[in-house]
Design a protein around this motif. Sequence first.
Motif, PDB file in Angstrom:
ATOM      1  N   ALA A  32      14.500  34.948  26.011  1.00  0.00           N
ATOM      2  CA  ALA A  32      14.676  34.689  24.578  1.00  0.00           C
ATOM      3  C   ALA A  32      13.462  33.955  24.007  1.00  0.00           C
ATOM      4  O   ALA A  32      12.947  34.314  22.936  1.00  0.00           O
ATOM      5  N   CYS A  33      12.986  32.954  24.716  1.00  0.00           N
ATOM      6  CA  CYS A  33      11.844  32.153  24.258  1.00  0.00           C
ATOM      7  C   CYS A  33      10.573  33.004  24.199  1.00  0.00           C
ATOM      8  O   CYS A  33       9.851  33.001  23.196  1.00  0.00           O
ATOM      9  N   ALA A  34      10.300  33.746  25.270  1.00  0.00           N
ATOM     10  CA  ALA A  34       9.090  34.572  25.328  1.00  0.00           C
ATOM     11  C   ALA A  34       9.141  35.680  24.283  1.00  0.00           C
ATOM     12  O   ALA A  34       8.136  35.975  23.627  1.00  0.00           O
ATOM     13  N   SER A  35      10.303  36.296  24.113  1.00  0.00           N
ATOM     14  CA  SER A  35      10.442  37.368  23.127  1.00  0.00           C
ATOM     15  C   SER A  35      10.284  36.828  21.709  1.00  0.00           C
ATOM     16  O   SER A  35       9.687  37.469  20.848  1.00  0.00           O
ATOM     17  N   LYS A  36      10.801  35.636  21.476  1.00  0.00           N
ATOM     18  CA  LYS A  36      10.668  35.008  20.168  1.00  0.00           C
ATOM     19  C   LYS A  36       9.197  34.712  19.863  1.00  0.00           C
ATOM     20  O   LYS A  36       8.730  34.914  18.745  1.00  0.00           O
ATOM     21  N   HIS A  37       8.459  34.246  20.878  1.00  0.00           N
ATOM     22  CA  HIS A  37       7.038  33.941  20.684  1.00  0.00           C
ATOM     23  C   HIS A  37       6.230  35.215  20.446  1.00  0.00           C
ATOM     24  O   HIS A  37       5.413  35.278  19.526  1.00  0.00           O
ATOM     25  N   SER A  38       6.462  36.220  21.288  1.00  0.00           N
ATOM     26  CA  SER A  38       5.638  37.429  21.249  1.00  0.00           C
ATOM     27  C   SER A  38       6.119  38.473  20.250  1.00  0.00           C
ATOM     28  O   SER A  38       5.362  39.363  19.871  1.00  0.00           O
ATOM     29  N   ARG A  39       7.389  38.378  19.844  1.00  0.00           N
ATOM     30  CA  ARG A  39       8.028  39.386  18.988  1.00  0.00           C
ATOM     31  C   ARG A  39       8.080  40.751  19.688  1.00  0.00           C
ATOM     32  O   ARG A  39       8.014  41.802  19.057  1.00  0.00           O
ATOM     33  N   HIS A  40       8.179  40.707  21.030  1.00  0.00           N
ATOM     34  CA  HIS A  40       8.284  41.922  21.840  1.00  0.00           C
ATOM     35  C   HIS A  40       9.305  41.698  22.945  1.00  0.00           C
ATOM     36  O   HIS A  40       9.636  40.551  23.287  1.00  0.00           O
TER      37      HIS A  40
ATOM     38  N   MET B  82      -4.001  35.773  16.412  1.00  0.00           N
ATOM     39  CA  MET B  82      -2.885  35.024  15.873  1.00  0.00           C
ATOM     40  C   MET B  82      -2.487  33.915  16.851  1.00  0.00           C
ATOM     41  O   MET B  82      -2.479  34.128  18.058  1.00  0.00           O
ATOM     42  N   PHE B  83      -2.164  32.764  16.326  1.00  0.00           N
ATOM     43  CA  PHE B  83      -1.757  31.618  17.145  1.00  0.00           C
ATOM     44  C   PHE B  83      -0.470  31.032  16.571  1.00  0.00           C
ATOM     45  O   PHE B  83      -0.264  31.051  15.360  1.00  0.00           O
ATOM     46  N   LYS B  84       0.375  30.505  17.467  1.00  0.00           N
ATOM     47  CA  LYS B  84       1.648  29.929  17.047  1.00  0.00           C
ATOM     48  C   LYS B  84       1.864  28.585  17.744  1.00  0.00           C
ATOM     49  O   LYS B  84       1.375  28.372  18.853  1.00  0.00           O
ATOM     50  N   HIS B  85       2.623  27.724  17.100  1.00  0.00           N
ATOM     51  CA  HIS B  85       3.046  26.473  17.719  1.00  0.00           C
ATOM     52  C   HIS B  85       4.180  26.770  18.704  1.00  0.00           C
ATOM     53  O   HIS B  85       5.017  27.646  18.437  1.00  0.00           O
ATOM     54  N   ALA B  86       4.253  26.021  19.789  1.00  0.00           N
ATOM     55  CA  ALA B  86       5.340  26.180  20.762  1.00  0.00           C
ATOM     56  C   ALA B  86       6.691  25.963  20.086  1.00  0.00           C
ATOM     57  O   ALA B  86       7.681  26.632  20.421  1.00  0.00           O
ATOM     58  N   SER B  87       6.728  25.057  19.121  1.00  0.00           N
ATOM     59  CA  SER B  87       7.993  24.737  18.448  1.00  0.00           C
ATOM     60  C   SER B  87       8.597  25.946  17.722  1.00  0.00           C
ATOM     61  O   SER B  87       9.802  26.000  17.506  1.00  0.00           O
ATOM     62  N   GLU B  88       7.755  26.925  17.374  1.00  0.00           N
ATOM     63  CA  GLU B  88       8.242  28.109  16.662  1.00  0.00           C
ATOM     64  C   GLU B  88       9.108  29.008  17.530  1.00  0.00           C
ATOM     65  O   GLU B  88       9.868  29.830  17.007  1.00  0.00           O
ATOM     66  N   SER B  89       8.987  28.869  18.852  1.00  0.00           N
ATOM     67  CA  SER B  89       9.743  29.767  19.735  1.00  0.00           C
ATOM     68  C   SER B  89      10.646  29.013  20.710  1.00  0.00           C
ATOM     69  O   SER B  89      11.250  29.631  21.581  1.00  0.00           O
ATOM     70  N   GLN B  90      10.743  27.711  20.572  1.00  0.00           N
ATOM     71  CA  GLN B  90      11.612  26.951  21.472  1.00  0.00           C
ATOM     72  C   GLN B  90      13.059  27.388  21.291  1.00  0.00           C
ATOM     73  O   GLN B  90      13.498  27.683  20.179  1.00  0.00           O
ATOM     74  N   VAL B  91      13.777  27.430  22.417  1.00  0.00           N
ATOM     75  CA  VAL B  91      15.163  27.859  22.410  1.00  0.00           C
ATOM     76  C   VAL B  91      15.961  26.908  23.284  1.00  0.00           C
ATOM     77  O   VAL B  91      15.469  26.434  24.313  1.00  0.00           O
ATOM     78  N   SER B  92      17.183  26.618  22.885  1.00  0.00           N
ATOM     79  CA  SER B  92      18.083  25.859  23.764  1.00  0.00           C
ATOM     80  C   SER B  92      19.483  26.442  23.635  1.00  0.00           C
ATOM     81  O   SER B  92      19.861  26.947  22.572  1.00  0.00           O
TER      82      SER B  92
END
Length: 178
Positions: free
Chosen positions: A42-50, A1-11
Amino acid sequence: MFKHASESQVSITQLMLPSHSNFSGKIHGGHILSLMDQIAFACASKHSRHYCVTASVNRVDFLNPIEVGELVTLKASVNYTGKTSMVVGLRVESQNIQSGEIKHCNSSYFTMVAKDESGKNVKVPGLILDDIQAVRRFARSIARQEQAKTRSSKFKSSEFKFEEHLEFLENQNAKLKL
């Protein structure tokens, strides 16, 4: 599975209060580091869902002081993905509410590792590199990893050859007494 960085960006943006300041009236670096760690999580967890933990932080340089009453914005994006780890790039900016002036306060890179429910490392989705900047950030993360390996082995106490480093001590604020 691959994701765009924009899918997990957080500010996040937060008002800096007197309770966040140090003895000189500037915002305490430790408070900013804590916010940086939270947004990297938050960003890493959003990307990995873990659930993710901080494995390392690559250099934090405080470029400009942050004043009480300023708005601080932290932006995080996944720059690199390994098997179970991610490098999250962070940018911290402050804004004077009255003048509107924005200052770049620091940038840093947090290596985050994804964990499963039992605390074991878990595979993370790969990163879709969809523009030149994404490729640059990914390649830069690989280069930083290689530099870290060289740095740590070169100065390992069992392998350190002090004679090779004596020239670096010249003109330094140190006195050699062996």
